[in-house]
Write a protein that holds these residues in place. Structure first.
Motif, PDB file in Angstrom:
ATOM      1  N   GLU A  13       0.852  -1.184   0.000  1.00 58.67           N
ATOM      2  CA  GLU A  13       0.000   0.000   0.000  1.00 58.67           C
ATOM      3  C   GLU A  13       0.891   1.239   0.000  1.00 58.67           C
ATOM      4  N   THR A  14       0.549   2.199  -0.829  1.00 56.08           N
ATOM      5  CA  THR A  14       1.306   3.451  -0.864  1.00 56.08           C
ATOM      6  C   THR A  14       0.340   4.626  -0.797  1.00 56.08           C
ATOM      7  N   ASP A  15       0.788   5.692  -0.172  1.00 56.67           N
ATOM      8  CA  ASP A  15       0.055   6.951  -0.154  1.00 56.67           C
ATOM      9  C   ASP A  15       1.049   8.052   0.171  1.00 56.67           C
ATOM     10  N   GLU A  16       0.554   9.230   0.458  1.00 52.34           N
ATOM     11  CA  GLU A  16       1.444  10.371   0.705  1.00 52.34           C
ATOM     12  C   GLU A  16       2.283  10.195   1.968  1.00 52.34           C
TER      13      GLU A  16
END
Length: 147
Positions: free
Chosen positions: A123-126
């Motif tokens: 999972e990736t985000d800011e």
């Protein structure tokens, strides 16, 4: 004849959380910590080694890619280990920037994890990237409670 106390198998360690600088010099320490924790669980030597290798691949991705836009040594790699619902779980987290594999470069880290471990989620985000690895424990182990 004296009654000897019954030997009780040690309980698996509860959730473990670690944080290190994202620096290759810490890779051995991280592998050793994960290996020691896995040694408390009902896993075969092969399964434990596979989990250590998968965690190591995720850690290596953090060290090599997550903090490329920052000064060396300014990032961290966080590793959490726990069991729940009859599974050994490890989470590798960074607070850097996700970089998708380049077409010309053959990605090895994530495919390696997927070959070794039953469940791999990225999972990736800011806030960074989180890799969750999960593998079943021996079915003879009581799975009624999360640890």
């Amino acid at each position: 004849m004296d009654d000897l106390p019954e030997q009780v198998a040690p309980e698996p360690d509860p959730r473990r959380r670690y944080s290190w600088p994202a620096d290759a010099r810490h890779a051995n320490v991280i592998r050793d910590a994960v290996h020691r924790w896995l040694g408390t669980l009902p896993l075969s030597a092969h399964e434990a080694a596979s989990m250590v290798i998968a965690v190591d691949a995720a850690v290596e991705n953090v060290i090599r890619h997550a903090y490329m836009d920052r000064p060396e040594g300014s990032g961290t790699v966080e590793v959490a280990c726990w069991t729940e619902h009859g599974r050994a779980c490890a989470e590798v987290t960074d607070h850097g920037t996700w970089r998708a594999p380049r077409e010309r470069v053959v990605s090895r880290g994530i495919p390696l994890m997927e070959r070794l471990i039953e469940s791999v989620t990225v999972e990736t985000d800011e806030r960074g990237t989180r890799v969750l690895l999960s593998h079943p424990l021996d079915t003879r182990w009581e799975t009624g409670s999360a640890r």
